[in-house]
Design an enzyme around this catalytic site. Structure first.
Site, mmCIF file in Angstrom:
data_model
loop_
_atom_site.group_PDB
_atom_site.id
_atom_site.type_symbol
_atom_site.label_atom_id
_atom_site.label_comp_id
_atom_site.label_asym_id
_atom_site.label_seq_id
_atom_site.Cartn_x
_atom_site.Cartn_y
_atom_site.Cartn_z
ATOM 1 N N HIS A 75 38.103 42.577 44.088
ATOM 2 C CA HIS A 75 38.329 42.221 45.497
ATOM 3 C C HIS A 75 39.828 42.132 45.748
ATOM 4 C CE1 HIS A 75 38.093 40.128 49.349
ATOM 5 N NE2 HIS A 75 36.897 40.676 49.411
ATOM 6 N N ASP A 96 28.645 42.116 47.024
ATOM 7 C CA ASP A 96 27.753 43.282 47.004
ATOM 8 C C ASP A 96 26.939 43.402 45.725
ATOM 9 O OD1 ASP A 96 28.381 44.197 49.570
ATOM 10 O OD2 ASP A 96 30.254 45.047 48.843
HETATM 11 N N1 COA Z 1 35.859 48.844 38.648
HETATM 12 C C1 COA Z 1 36.800 49.306 37.805
HETATM 13 N N2 COA Z 1 38.105 49.081 37.980
HETATM 14 C C2 COA Z 1 38.474 48.355 39.043
HETATM 15 C C3 COA Z 1 37.556 47.830 39.950
HETATM 16 C C4 COA Z 1 36.194 48.114 39.713
HETATM 17 N N3 COA Z 1 35.250 47.662 40.543
HETATM 18 N N4 COA Z 1 38.190 47.147 40.905
HETATM 19 C C5 COA Z 1 39.500 47.223 40.617
HETATM 20 N N5 COA Z 1 39.662 47.966 39.507
HETATM 21 C C6 COA Z 1 40.910 48.256 38.841
HETATM 22 C C7 COA Z 1 41.796 49.115 39.719
HETATM 23 O O1 COA Z 1 41.531 50.496 39.516
HETATM 24 C C8 COA Z 1 43.169 48.733 39.218
HETATM 25 O O2 COA Z 1 43.379 49.355 37.962
HETATM 26 P P1 COA Z 1 44.804 50.008 37.607
HETATM 27 O O3 COA Z 1 45.766 48.872 37.675
HETATM 28 O O4 COA Z 1 44.577 50.574 36.255
HETATM 29 O O5 COA Z 1 45.044 51.047 38.663
HETATM 30 C C9 COA Z 1 43.021 47.249 38.942
HETATM 31 O O6 COA Z 1 41.638 47.044 38.685
HETATM 32 C C10 COA Z 1 43.455 46.348 40.056
HETATM 33 O O7 COA Z 1 42.817 46.705 41.255
HETATM 34 P P2 COA Z 1 43.143 45.902 42.582
HETATM 35 O O8 COA Z 1 44.548 46.190 43.004
HETATM 36 O O9 COA Z 1 42.775 44.491 42.353
HETATM 37 O O10 COA Z 1 42.111 46.551 43.613
HETATM 38 P P3 COA Z 1 42.287 46.754 45.175
HETATM 39 O O11 COA Z 1 42.626 45.484 45.842
HETATM 40 O O12 COA Z 1 43.170 47.920 45.461
HETATM 41 O O13 COA Z 1 40.792 47.199 45.558
HETATM 42 C C11 COA Z 1 38.462 46.979 45.732
HETATM 43 C C12 COA Z 1 39.796 46.252 45.794
HETATM 44 C C13 COA Z 1 37.379 46.009 46.207
HETATM 45 C C14 COA Z 1 38.481 48.195 46.657
HETATM 46 C C15 COA Z 1 38.198 47.407 44.275
HETATM 47 O O14 COA Z 1 38.109 46.276 43.464
HETATM 48 C C16 COA Z 1 36.955 48.267 44.141
HETATM 49 O O15 COA Z 1 37.024 49.486 44.316
HETATM 50 N N6 COA Z 1 35.774 47.644 43.841
HETATM 51 C C17 COA Z 1 34.531 48.393 43.728
HETATM 52 C C18 COA Z 1 33.912 48.628 45.091
HETATM 53 C C19 COA Z 1 33.365 47.368 45.688
HETATM 54 O O16 COA Z 1 32.649 46.609 45.071
HETATM 55 N N7 COA Z 1 33.690 47.154 46.965
HETATM 56 C C20 COA Z 1 33.231 46.005 47.718
HETATM 57 C C21 COA Z 1 34.376 45.070 47.955
HETATM 58 S S1 COA Z 1 33.825 43.537 48.656
#
Ligand code: COA
Length: 371
Positions: free
Chosen positions: A263, A314
């Site tokens: 998140h 989710d």
């Molecule tokens: N699975 C695998 N890796 C994940 C991840 C996931 N669900 N969520 C974050 N990461 C990884 C990112 O790729 C990043 O890795 P890197 O540093 O090697 O590039 C790292 O963790 C940090 O990510 P972060 O900056 O915290 O994510 P964000 O704020 O840009 O994105 C989301 C947030 C929610 C879009 C992201 O966590 C995600 O895609 N989650 C899965 C989809 C989901 O459940 N969405 C509903 C959100 S309520």
């Protein structure tokens, strides 16, 4: 020698950027989620979706008379113009639910007598129709695309209408209570992508309908609302708790995103998860089968160990909806049926204190040059 000008501050993905003021909702990593000051864990399973929607729109809990009138207006707005049902019947079999929902809501604007009026009172009247009809289009479209006639049941609470509109059966009391809790947890979440998108459109003084259509467009992606449908696919693929660790490791090795984890704001856990996890535990107990709960909990353990990431709403919404026999294809539309309350509250707030949202970009193209 003249110094080059300092680069303006830039945060990819607008991470951490304050992009506006809002009184509706606060999302904080440490203190969690509050709707107008009410902590989500204290209200989610205590009040109905109608009460939450009123709170988001008016900033206070409704009194009994206000609640009764609001419920009456929501019920009165439920029926769809016959032309909209006809339009839903024209979609090819297999049309995705978010596609007919977005198109249906857009088409409904043509039938709204307040279209084009962006004052507070007109926005509130349109909001009631939008909240009511988000559910009507979701359920009517689903039934029509499955060869059934839509069921219009305006005379029941919205969560019950949603359930009955899908299954055709009057839902049991406990199922309606669960659905209210799910809807309350999904109703609002500050400047998430879809809400922000709606506010951008609203800030041009466009009508609330295109603002909500903008939000629906942003919601469907897998990084936002689309995650709850894909989380169910993942749970099915994992199957049993003992498969979770190898499944996650294989997916991470392919650099795949694990749906229902991570998140932008909650870095130590989503404050909505404990309520939804508890709900899943209760439904599993009723059904006498803990499989989905065990899979989710094992996924949580493995993801924390492997990536330091925590579950978001989710992950747990997917099995809860599955056990209520909601088709996974409707998980994201159902999110929209709840979040429309938050979207509308934000559109109204934006237009009540409007300044067009128009940020800048950091130019990375070539320096000025000639042909
Ligand atoms: N699975 C695998 N890796 C994940 C991840 C996931 N669900 N969520 C974050 N990461 C990884 C990112 O790729 C990043 O890795 P890197 O540093 O090697 O590039 C790292 O963790 C940090 O990510 P972060 O900056 O915290 O994510 P964000 O704020 O840009 O994105 C989301 C947030 C929610 C879009 C992201 O966590 C995600 O895609 N989650 C899965 C989809 C989901 O459940 N969405 C509903 C959100 S309520």
């Amino acid at each position: 020698m003249s110094e080059s000008p300092a680069k303006p501050a830039y945060s990819p993905g607008l991470d951490g950027v304050i992009a506006g003021e809002s009184a509706i909702c606060s999302v904080q990593a440490d203190t969690g989620l509050h709707y107008y000051g009410y902590g989500i864990e204290g209200i989610a399973d205590q009040i109905t979706f109608e009460q939450v929607a009123w709170l988001l729109l008016h900033g206070e809990m409704p009194n009994p008379a206000e609640l009764k009138e609001f419920a009456r207006q929501l019920a009165a707005g439920a029926a769809l113009p016959p032309a909209i049902v006809q339009m839903l019947k024209c979609f090819p079999k297999g049309t995705r639910a978010m596609d007919y929902l977005r198109t249906g809501i857009s088409a409904l604007s043509a039938f709204d007598p307040d279209l084009g009026h962006v004052d507070h009172a007109a926005n509130l009247r349109k909001t009631i129709r939008l909240i009511s009809r988000m559910t009507s289009v979701t359920t009517a479209g689903w039934r029509v695309l499955h060869g059934q006639e839509p069921i219009v049941t305006g005379d029941m609470p919205l969560s019950a209408r949603l359930l009955m509109g899908i299954s055709g059966q009057k839902p049991e009391e406990w199922v309606v209570r669960v659905m209210d809790t799910v809807m309350n947890l999904y109703a609002e979440h500050e400047f998430n992508a879809s809400t922000f998108a709606a506010r951008v459109t609203a800030s041009t003084l466009a009508d609330i309908y295109p603002a909500i259509v903008t939000a629906l467009g942003a919601l469907e992606g897998p990084l936002h609302g689309g995650a709850n449908e894909r989380a169910m696919t993942m749970l099915r693929n994992v199957g049993l708790a003992k498969n979770a660790e190898p499944w996650v490791k294989a997916a991470l090795a392919k650099r795949e995103k694990i749906m229902g984890f991570g998140h932008r704001v909650y870095k130590k856990g989503d404050s909505r998860v404990p309520v939804m996890r508890q709900l899943l535990a209760e439904i599993c107990r009723r059904k006498g089968d803990n499989t989905l709960l065990e899979v989710c909990q094992e996924l949580e353990r493995v993801m924390e160990k492997e990536k330091g990431l925590f579950a978001n709403l989710d992950l747990y919404a997917a099995p809860v909806l599955n056990l209520l026999e909601i088709p996974p294809e409707l998980n994201t539309p159902l999110f929209a049926c709840a979040r429309v309350a938050g979207w509308c509250a934000h559109v109204i707030e934006q237009q009540d204190h409007n300044r067009i949202i128009r940020p800048r970009s950091l130019y990375t193209g070539p320096a000025p040059r000639s042909m």
